[in-house]
Design an enzyme around this catalytic site. Structure first.
Site, PDB file in Angstrom:
ATOM      1  N   GLY A 118     -45.046 -34.382 -28.654  1.00  0.00           N
ATOM      2  CA  GLY A 118     -46.196 -35.220 -28.912  1.00  0.00           C
ATOM      3  C   GLY A 118     -46.290 -36.365 -27.932  1.00  0.00           C
ATOM      4  O   GLY A 118     -45.580 -36.421 -26.939  1.00  0.00           O
ATOM      5  N   ASP A 130     -32.408 -29.521 -26.578  1.00  0.00           N
ATOM      6  CA  ASP A 130     -33.455 -29.793 -25.603  1.00  0.00           C
ATOM      7  C   ASP A 130     -33.091 -31.015 -24.780  1.00  0.00           C
ATOM      8  O   ASP A 130     -33.910 -31.883 -24.551  1.00  0.00           O
ATOM      9  CB  ASP A 130     -34.792 -29.990 -26.318  1.00  0.00           C
ATOM     10  CG  ASP A 130     -35.958 -29.914 -25.347  1.00  0.00           C
ATOM     11  OD1 ASP A 130     -35.820 -29.200 -24.334  1.00  0.00           O
ATOM     12  OD2 ASP A 130     -36.978 -30.579 -25.584  1.00  0.00           O
ATOM     13  N   VAL A 160     -47.054 -44.465 -23.562  1.00  0.00           N
ATOM     14  CA  VAL A 160     -45.866 -44.686 -22.727  1.00  0.00           C
ATOM     15  C   VAL A 160     -45.120 -43.406 -22.414  1.00  0.00           C
ATOM     16  O   VAL A 160     -44.148 -43.410 -21.666  1.00  0.00           O
ATOM     17  CB  VAL A 160     -44.899 -45.715 -23.343  1.00  0.00           C
ATOM     18  CG1 VAL A 160     -45.502 -47.104 -23.288  1.00  0.00           C
ATOM     19  CG2 VAL A 160     -44.517 -45.329 -24.760  1.00  0.00           C
ATOM     20  N   GLY A 161     -45.580 -42.316 -22.978  1.00  0.00           N
ATOM     21  CA  GLY A 161     -44.884 -41.083 -22.648  1.00  0.00           C
ATOM     22  C   GLY A 161     -45.463 -39.922 -23.415  1.00  0.00           C
ATOM     23  O   GLY A 161     -46.260 -40.091 -24.340  1.00  0.00           O
TER      24      GLY A 161
END
Ligand SMILES: *[C@@H]1O[C@H](CO)[C@@H](O)[C@H](O)[C@H]1NC(C)=O
Ligand SMILES: *[C@@H]1O[C@H](CO)[C@@H](O)[C@H](O)[C@H]1NC(C)=O
Ligand SMILES: *[C@@H]1O[C@H](CO)[C@@H](O)[C@H](O)[C@H]1NC(C)=O
Ligand SMILES: *[C@@H]1O[C@H](CO)[C@@H](O)[C@H](O)[C@H]1NC(C)=O
Ligand SMILES: *[C@@H]1O[C@H](CO)[C@@H](O)[C@H](O)[C@H]1NC(C)=O
Ligand SMILES: *[C@@H]1O[C@H](CO)[C@@H](O)[C@H](O)[C@H]1NC(C)=O
Ligand SMILES: *[C@@H]1O[C@H](CO)[C@@H](O)[C@H](O)[C@H]1NC(C)=O
Ligand SMILES: *[C@@H]1O[C@H](CO)[C@@H](O)[C@H](O)[C@H]1NC(C)=O
Ligand SMILES: *[C@@H]1O[C@H](CO)[C@@H](O)[C@H](O)[C@H]1NC(C)=O
Ligand SMILES: *[C@@H]1O[C@H](CO)[C@@H](O)[C@H](O)[C@H]1NC(C)=O
Ligand SMILES: *[C@@H]1O[C@H](CO)[C@@H](O)[C@H](O)[C@H]1NC(C)=O
Length: 864
Positions: free
Chosen positions: A605, A720, A599-600
């Site tokens: 990671g 981030d 999903v991403g």
């Protein structure tokens, strides 16, 4: 930080949006007649209510010659003791208000001792009230931005006489005329608001002023008030309407009168209550004399000792762009003395002397942060609204502590003692008490408390605990014996049962547990148990080593000792102390169907969708840079940290797994994916997010970040933040992800990206503003927001606003969007608009630079 950058991008888009400026609010005044008995409406049309809900103090009738107003026929007074007495009023959060307290002594106590006492707004000292005449009304006004949904005005610290109050008046403002860059740190305490050339001695107020500001007449006679008037000063007035532009500018009636210095100067001298200090000072000019075109009126302000202020020349007609129009230059931060002498002097080439219609001067009053335990204490008393001790109001410690508390004298005071002996408390011991981390003494004896004794291991400073003479049941918690400084524990005459752990039976501790029929002394078996607990408390570091390998142990022992800051562990304000859940790899393989649905993916990671056996949907993140963690201990530290962070705008961390050389983190699943997809991905076209939603997302994200900065000790810096790290749940509520992974985020020094990366392009601002906006918006408020956003990307942390300020700006933007006009002042609007547009042109417009991140050195949260 990336955050700020991101916010800026959103902010900037404010300009592209069409504002809907329609709704209006009728004023929601609160006028309290202290000591009164009934409601009434006065001659001005103001509705007064009595303060007969207040359980403290007494009332008295007074009679002052020539004072016929009903609200000045009574007072409420309080004992001149060392307590505080508070009025609590409901307000709307993030709304600006004027609050006015007035005091007419009228010799209510037949003592002729003129009272002197303090008033405070919440924890902040507002003013010292000094009565110097029994028949003169003392008045104090404060302008503030409500930060919560209630405020408290408290009277305390009587040095002479008894504290008393006549009226309390609360007036909401509509927009942002009193917005200052410092309003999160300073209130504005009004020192002077003068209507020059007034018709008579009566002030101009409601209904002429829709906000019921009191514009005092310059004809009023009082000590050192507008003296040293220059010869040749003449009063002028007009019937013509004055264009004041914005709602909250001085009322027309004030602007229709003025004084003119026929001989070339206007001079005045006056006391400024509360000064010397830093202040906010504005002058209001409108040309109300019909000067022939050949005549000119140009003048300068002269303040002793401030020659630089004399440089600007006022030319009202030119500055205001016409007759009968308002021009309002002023100072947002000026140092002023207690005795202010000021002068307006005409320039050599001016044919006419100066003219002034009104001035307004306020002092900045530093807002107190309040006591450390303010929220916990508020939550505690909210359960006891009907008891007298639960409605003392205001801050628990400031300016003086509630009668049943003792606070220490730290700059931000902490509650160190709670004494609720014999207060008829029933139910269980309030859990909020266990959150008073600096508590040293707890007195709850002689009540009707039931249920078990809660876990007080969060209050490591506890020395004395009185719980006797209640109906407490359950066991005597062993954790009490581990409080390092506990010297006295009284639990006699309760319904406790089980065994007294041997840990209590040491020499140092006084323990009385008689009168608990089912409580017995423990045999020697308990000793081991105690050792384990002590081992956990002191040996936190050692524990972490065994952390991963002993998942089972942790599961058994859900409760986890409060960590010591010296281990670098964060201490959350309201955090649970549960350890992170340790998943097995096979559990996660099952849940994700062997990592089937990706999903991403991000810097850290790849993320897979999963569903646990109990149906809970999860996001499983396989960390890629596994070598960042030198050892299991470090990884354990990181995940323990994550498990303690709980906030509705932060993606919930559920657990972790470290097996087969894999580091895996498990989070709640966020149904609506990343903000990035919504803004830039294929979704963007299909169901783009409208502007108000963007602002809401910005607000929610900022709240999450603020929690990381201020709710966690030590602060957590995201480092981030980007649109791909802002996730949206089922209800499109934003939650920030990938926080707290400090080791992962550092990766050398590669994040020294920062402002260098900002492309300052000369964009054509006009091409960006939605033409449909026309002139129907307030560019000054937009400009302020854009400026705040620019401040967020300043290179030095101390120049950047705190997240709470950022949140406030966003909330203001939201309220603008919802139709409340923020009418920022400063200059006449037309000129300002042009100015702003020119400046805007130099802003960076690369709104699709959504993966920007900025280095740590500029990531520090603001001071607060
Ligand atoms: C508040 O602002 C709105 C919009 O500008 C205006 O219509 C309304 O009259 C204002 N209310 C007051 C009390 O000035
Ligand atoms: C007085 O006014 C308040 C606020 O308007 C209202 O709630 C209350 O019912 C009134 N009391 C009486 C006795 O009319
Ligand atoms: C004040 O006067 C009112 C009537 O005017 C009376 O009802 C009330 O009891 C008086 N209060 C006190 C404290 O004397
Ligand atoms: C009170 O009012 C009377 C009549 O209006 C007036 O003559 C007197 O000067 C006033 N006294 C004060 C102290 O203002
Ligand atoms: C209020 O009045 C009552 C009775 O008149 C008196 O007992 C009490 O001490 C007074 N309280 C204060 C604060 O003066
Ligand atoms: C009480 O008032 C005195 C005199 O005004 C002042 O010096 C003192 O600081 C005040 N105390 C507090 C706790 O505010
Ligand atoms: C002010 O001007 C008038 C007339 O122009 C003059 O008589 C008077 O002396 C002047 N006063 C001062 C103090 O300059
Ligand atoms: C006003 O300016 C002074 C320096 O002139 C500064 O020390 C002070 O903090 C400023 N006040 C505010 C409210 O920012
Ligand atoms: C004590 O509390 C109970 C209910 O919790 C109440 O019924 C009782 O009146 C209270 N007693 C006193 C003296 O306040
Ligand atoms: C606890 O006791 C130790 C030793 O007596 C002392 O140093 C420390 O300050 C105490 N802590 C508190 C909060 O009183
Ligand atoms: C313990 O409490 C009981 C009941 O209050 C009292 O009679 C007894 O003296 C206390 N014992 C000690 C050692 O204080």
């Amino acid at each position: 930080m990336g955050t700020d950058r991101f916010l800026f991008i959103l902010f900037f888009s404010v300009l592209v949006l069409n504002l809907d400026i329609t709704t209006s609010q009728t004023p929601d005044f609160i006028s309290i007649n202290c000591g009164g008995q009934s409601n009434f409406t006065d001659d001005l049309g103001l509705d007064w209510i009595p303060d007969n809900q207040i359980i403290y103090g007494n009332t008295s009738n007074i009679s002052v010659r020539n004072e016929t107003r009903q609200q000045y026929q009574t007072v409420r007074y309080f004992p001149g003791d060392n307590r505080k007495y508070c009025y609590t009023l409901d307000v709307e959060s993030r709304t600006r208000y004027l609050i006015r307290a007035t005091f007419l002594y009228g010799n209510f106590d037949s003592n002729n001792v003129y009272p002197k006492f303090d008033i405070s707004l919440g924890p902040t000292h507002w003013a010292t009230i000094v009565i110097s005449d029994a028949n003169t009304i003392e008045s104090q006004e404060l302008i503030f931005l409500a930060s919560g949904t209630s405020i408290s005005v408290c009277l305390s610290n009587a040095t002479t006489g008894k504290p008393f109050i006549s009226t309390l008046e609360l007036r909401p403002f509509n927009g942002s005329i009193y917005l200052t860059p410092f309003e999160n740190q300073f209130f504005l305490s009004v020192s002077a608001r003068i209507n020059f050339g007034a018709e008579n001695e009566d002030p101009v107020r409601y209904p002429d002023d829709p906000f019921d500001r009191i514009w005092e007449s310059d004809l009023v006679k009082k000590a050192n008030y507008l003296v040293d008037v220059a010869a040749g000063t003449e009063r002028v007035s007009t019937e013509s309407p004055i264009d004041t532009g914005k709602d909250e500018q001085p009322p027309q009636k004030v602007m229709q009168t003025a004084v003119v210095g026929r001989n070339g100067t206007l001079t005045y001298r006056m006391n400024l209550d509360g000064f010397p200090g830093f202040g906010w000072a504005y002058t209001y000019f409108a040309e109300i004399e019909d000067l022939p075109p050949t005549e000119t009126r140009k003048f300068r302000l002269v303040l002793p000792g401030a020659p630089e202020l004399s440089k600007p020349v006022v030319n009202i007609q030119e500055n205001a762009q016409g007759m009968y129009r308002l021009y309002e230059p002023g100072f947002e931060n000026i140092t002023l003395p207690f005795v202010l002498s000021f002068k307006f002097g005409k320039t050599a080439d001016s044919s006419q002397g100066p003219l002034v219609n009104a001035i307004e001067i306020s002092k900045y009053v530093k807002i107190s942060d309040g006591s450390f335990d303010g929220d916990v204490a508020a939550s505690l008393v909210s359960g006891y609204q009907l008891s007298d001790w639960g409605q003392e109001g205001g801050d628990p410690c400031l300016p003086v502590a509630w009668s049943w508390l003792v606070c220490n004298s730290d700059p931000q005071p902490k509650i160190i003692s709670v004494k609720l002996t014999g207060k008829n408390l029933s139910g269980s011991i309030p859990l909020d008490l266990t959150k008073l981390t600096y508590l040293e003494q707890l007195w709850l004896d002689g009540n009707a408390l039931t249920g078990p004794i809660p876990d007080f291991s969060g209050c490591q400073n506890l020395k004395i605990i009185h719980l006797e003479n209640n109906q407490l049941s359950g066991e005597l918690p062993a954790s009490l014996a581990d409080l390092p400084n506990l010297s006295q524990l009284y639990v006699q005459n309760n319904l406790l049962s089980g065994e007294v752990p041997s840990g209590f039976l040491n020499e140092g501790l006084i323990l009385n547990y008689t009168g608990n029929p089912n409580l017995r002394k423990e045999g020697s078996g308990g000793r081991r148990n105690r050792n384990i607990i002590i081992g956990l408390a002191i040996g936190a570091a050692a524990l972490f080593l065994g952390f991963l390998t002993s998942c089972i142990l942790l599961r058994q022992r859900k409760k986890y000792p409060k960590q010591e800051p010296k281990h670098g562990m964060p201490v959350m304000n309201n955090a649970t102390t549960e350890a992170a859940q340790c998943f097995t790899l096979s559990e996660l393989r099952n849940a994700t169907k062997n990592f089937e649905k990706k999903v991403g993916s991000g810097g850290f990671g790849t993320v897979y969708y999963g569903k646990l056996n109990d149906g809970k949907e999860i996001a499983v993140k396989l960390l890629e840079n596994t070598n960042v963690y030198q050892g299991k201990k470090e990884f354990a530290n990181e995940v323990t940290l994550l498990s303690r962070i709980h906030h509705r705008n932060l993606v919930q961390f559920l657990g972790f797994c470290q097996e087969d050389g894999m580091d895996i983190l498990v989070y709640e699943f966020m149904h609506n994916g990343t903000l990035k997809e919504h803004l830039y991905g294929p979704l963007a076209r299909a169901r783009g997010i409208n502007w108000i939603k963007r602002l809401e997302i910005a607000e929610e994200s900022a709240k999450g970040i603020e929690y990381l900065h201020t709710g966690c000790v030590p602060s957590i810096i995201h480092r981030d933040l980007k649109t791909s790290n802002i996730l949206l749940d089922k209800n499109m509520r934003a939650k920030v992800s990938d926080f707290g992974l400090s080791k992962l985020a550092v990766d050398g020094t590669s994040h020294v990206s920062s402002i260098a990366k900002l492309h300052i392009e000369n964009g054509d601002i006009q091409g960006i503003i939605d033409p449909a906006l026309g002139n129907e918006y307030d560019i000054q408020s937009m400009w302020k927001i854009a400026e705040k956003a620019l401040m967020c990307v300043q290179p030095h942390g101390n120049m950047r606003p705190s997240m709470s300020e950022v949140i406030k700006e966003i909330q203001d933007a939201i309220s603008i969007e919802r139709g409340v006009v923020a009418a920022a002042r400063e200059r006449s609007s037309d000129e300002m608009s042009r100015h702003s547009i020119l400046n805007m042109g130099s802003l960076d417009l690369m709104s699709n630079d959504h993966d920007l991140s900025i280095d740590e050195s500029i990531n520090r949260p603001g001071a607060r």
